[in-house]
Design a protein around this motif. Sequence first.
Motif, PDB file in Angstrom:
ATOM      1  N   UNK A  21       0.829  -1.213   0.000  1.00  0.00           N
ATOM      2  CA  UNK A  21       0.000   0.000   0.000  1.00  0.00           C
ATOM      3  C   UNK A  21       0.863   1.263   0.000  1.00  0.00           C
ATOM      4  N   UNK A  22       0.412   2.244  -0.806  1.00  0.00           N
ATOM      5  CA  UNK A  22       1.091   3.534  -0.919  1.00  0.00           C
ATOM      6  C   UNK A  22       0.068   4.659  -0.842  1.00  0.00           C
ATOM      7  N   UNK A  23       0.529   5.809  -0.343  1.00  0.00           N
ATOM      8  CA  UNK A  23      -0.303   7.017  -0.345  1.00  0.00           C
ATOM      9  C   UNK A  23      -0.295   7.614  -1.760  1.00  0.00           C
ATOM     10  N   UNK A  24      -1.449   8.080  -2.191  1.00  0.00           N
ATOM     11  CA  UNK A  24      -1.553   8.765  -3.485  1.00  0.00           C
ATOM     12  C   UNK A  24      -1.366  10.265  -3.251  1.00  0.00           C
ATOM     13  N   UNK A  25      -0.281  10.869  -3.722  1.00  0.00           N
ATOM     14  CA  UNK A  25      -0.082  12.318  -3.557  1.00  0.00           C
ATOM     15  C   UNK A  25      -1.181  13.100  -4.291  1.00  0.00           C
ATOM     16  N   UNK A  62      -0.065   5.011   9.397  1.00  0.00           N
ATOM     17  CA  UNK A  62       0.134   6.012   8.347  1.00  0.00           C
ATOM     18  C   UNK A  62       1.602   6.399   8.177  1.00  0.00           C
ATOM     19  N   UNK A  63       2.338   6.446   9.286  1.00  0.00           N
ATOM     20  CA  UNK A  63       3.730   6.878   9.175  1.00  0.00           C
ATOM     21  C   UNK A  63       4.624   5.835   8.497  1.00  0.00           C
ATOM     22  N   UNK A  64       4.065   4.646   8.249  1.00  0.00           N
ATOM     23  CA  UNK A  64       4.833   3.610   7.568  1.00  0.00           C
ATOM     24  C   UNK A  64       4.474   3.507   6.079  1.00  0.00           C
ATOM     25  N   UNK A  65       3.471   4.263   5.636  1.00  0.00           N
ATOM     26  CA  UNK A  65       3.030   4.189   4.239  1.00  0.00           C
ATOM     27  C   UNK A  65       3.727   5.279   3.428  1.00  0.00           C
ATOM     28  N   UNK A  66       4.442   4.870   2.416  1.00  0.00           N
ATOM     29  CA  UNK A  66       5.198   5.809   1.584  1.00  0.00           C
ATOM     30  C   UNK A  66       4.341   6.294   0.410  1.00  0.00           C
ATOM     31  N   UNK A  67       4.663   7.470  -0.107  1.00  0.00           N
ATOM     32  CA  UNK A  67       3.898   7.980  -1.252  1.00  0.00           C
ATOM     33  C   UNK A  67       4.393   7.403  -2.580  1.00  0.00           C
TER      34      UNK A  67
END
Length: 738
Positions: A21-25, A62-67
Motif C-alpha cells: 500500500x502507498x499514499x496517493x499524492x 500512516x507513518x509507515x506508508x510511503x507515497x
Amino acid sequence: MSLFANVIVDISIEKLDRPFQYIIPDALADRIYPGVQIEAPFGNRTIKGYVIEITDTPEIALDRIKPISGVLSGSVAMESQLIELAAWMRANYGSTMNQALKTVLPVRKKTKPMERKWLELIADENDARMKLAIYESGRSTAKARLLRELIVQKRIEQSLVTAKLNISGATIKSLEKDGMIAVSTEKRYRNPIANLEQNKRNLQLNPNQKRVVDAVLANADAGIQKTYLLKGVTGSGKTEVYMELIAHAIEKGQQAIVLIPEIALTYQTVMRFYNRFGDRVSIMNSRLSDGERYDQYLRVLHHDVDIIIGPRSALFAPFENLGLIIIDEEHETSYKSETAPRYHAREVAIQRAKMCHASVVLGSATPSMESYYRAMEGEYELLELNQRVQDRPLAQCEVIDMREELRHGNRSILSTRLQERMEECLQKNEQMMLFLNRRGTAGFVSCRACGTVLKCPHCDVSLSQHRGGRLVCHYCGYEIPQPKTCPECGSKYIMGFKAGTQKVEEFVQKRFPDAKILRMDYDSTRTKDSYESILNAFANHEADILIGTQMIVKGHDFAGVTLVGILAADMSLHVPDFHGTERTFDLITQAAGRAGRGDLPGNVVIQSYDPDNYAIQAAKNQDYDAFYRQEIAYRGMMNYPPVNHMLVIGLANENEQILAKEAENITIYIDKLLQNHRRDCAVIGPADASIAKMNDIYRKVIYIKSKDYSLLVAVKDRLEKKQALSNIQYDFDPMSGF
C-alpha cells in the motif's frame, strides 16, 4: 481525506506476490486508477508496479506508508475486469500476480500517434491567382507550383506535396506566412488490415447452419449465456455460423472476440470477416508492431472496433460490452500457454464470459477430448454440423502401409500410390498439398519393417531417444539401452524418423521437375508478411504443390486443391505424451478436410507405418465418434485427462544432488497432504523431465492425478506457501509431454 493505492510490485518473487500500500499524492490523484503502472519506493530503491485497487482505508500505520513517486510514462491502464481475471488466473494456474497481470495486458506501452498533415487553401481564389502571378514573375517556382495545385484541389496531404511535387518545408511555411494556406494535423490509427478491399457477399445459411444459429440466439435473447461446442465436419460452414452470431451481438451493441490458433490463419480469416463487417474488424497478434498493437487497443477503447481476431492473447482485448467469444479450431494445443501462468484460452474465455455475461462458442471438426467429454457430461451444449455446405462429399481417403513399400524396395519419402495420384493431379492442372507431420518429433524409435514402437511397460507411452543410446520414459523414468535390432521381428531398420520439409521439397522437385512448388514452414515464414504472400500465391494458382507442416492444414480453404498427401502420419502417434493418438487423429482429419472443398471431388493419401491404429483408421473414415469412444476408454483406464485432472510440478536446480533431494522431499510432503485422499488421487515421480538438463539447469517433474481439480489447486497453494516460485512451476492438465 487521503487515498491509498494497493500495488502489485513488478518483481516475480513469491514472497512479494501480495499488494503493497502507498499514499496517493494530491498532485497525482487524477492520474492514478486501477490498472495504471506507477513508480514507488521499495526499500532503498524505486520499483515499478501495477495499481490494482484504490481505497481510503490504510492497512498499516500512516507513518509507515510511503507515497507513490510517479506514474510511469507511456503506461497503459488495464480494465478492472482484466485485473479480476488476472487474479483468477493466478489462483487457478499458479504464478505470481505480476506474471498474470503482464499476461492480460493487451499492450505494454504507449507509442506516438501517427499524424497526417493537410495543406488547405484559405485565401480567396481571386487573391490566390493574383499571388500566383506574383510568384511566377518573381521566380518563386516552388511556391507557384504548390499554389497552382491548391487552387485546383483546395486540400492536399502534405506527404504528397513533399514527395510528388518536391516542395520543401520552408516553402510550405512561407505560403502559410503569406496567408495563402493553413496546415492542419489529423491523428490516425495504424491499421494492420487497412490494405484490404471489402467484397461484400450476403451468404444465405443452409438449414443446418440456421438450426445452430437459432439455438444459440434463442438462449441469448432469453438472457441465457452458455458455452457451446460446435462440432462441424470440415467444410460444413462453421465460419458463416460465427459471423451470423456476431452480427446478432453487434445489433445488440455488443462486441466479439474470435480466437484462431495460428497467425498463419489470420489473413484468410480476417478477409472473410472483413467482407462481412468492414472496418469494424481488427486483429491483435505478436506480428504487429508496438504502434499497431497500441492503436488497435485505442480503437477498441474508442468503440471504433466491434470484432478482434487473433491467437490467444486477443482474448484480453479490453471490450466494455463483450457479448460473444468464439474459439475456432478449439482442439489446437497453441491455446495452452507454455509460460507461467500456464493457462488454457478455453478455460479463461469461459471465466471472462461469466464475468461479462457473454456466450462462448468452441468450434472444431475434431473437438478436444476435454471439450467433447464436458459436452457429453452436459457442461457444454453440443451443436453439430454433419454435412459440408452444398452437400459436397468428404474427400476419399486411402491408407498406404509404408512397411509394404519398404518390402517392395521403395525407400523414398513418397509411396508409389501417392506419386501416381500426384501425376494425375498435375496432368489435370489441379492443386495438391503435401503435409509432413513433424509435430512432436522428440525422437521415438520404431521399426520400419514391422511397425513396432518401443514403449514404456508401465505408462503405455513411447520411450524417447536420449543421447548416449538411451531410451527413457518421461513419465516414470523407466530406461533401457537402444536396441540395434527390432525386438519383435529382428529387423535392423529400427530408428527414429528424421525428414524435414526441405528434404521433401528437394525430392518432389526432382520427381516432378515441371511442377511449381511452394514450401510453408517455420523457416519460410519468419518475416511479417510471409504467411500472406505464400497463401496468396497458392490461392492464385501460382503453384501446383504446397508443402508444409501443420500450419498448412489448419482452416485454410483452397477450392483448387483436390489431393492431400499426408507423410509420416504416425510421427505424432508415438510421441512420449498421452495426447499423441488424439493429435494424430486431429491432424490427419484436418489435413484430409483441405481436399475437395471446391466443385471437384477430393482424394487423400495417408502414409503410415502403423496403418491399423484406431486413430489412423478413424481419421481415414473421418469418424470422430468412433475415435472418441476408444480414446476415452484408454484415458479412463490410465486416469488421464479429461477423465481425471493432472497437475505437473516442475522443479529445477543447478545442482543435481540438491534437486534430487528437493524433489524427494516435496513428494513426501505431497503424500502427507493427500494422505486422506488416497482413493481420489495418485502421485507419480519424481522423474527426469523430457530434457533433464537445459542450460546447465537440471529438471525433474512430479505428477498428481485426481478427479477433483480443487484438490490439485489446494496442493499448489500449500506448495506456494512452502516453496519459493523461482525453482518450481505448475502446469494443470498439460497439453504436451515433459
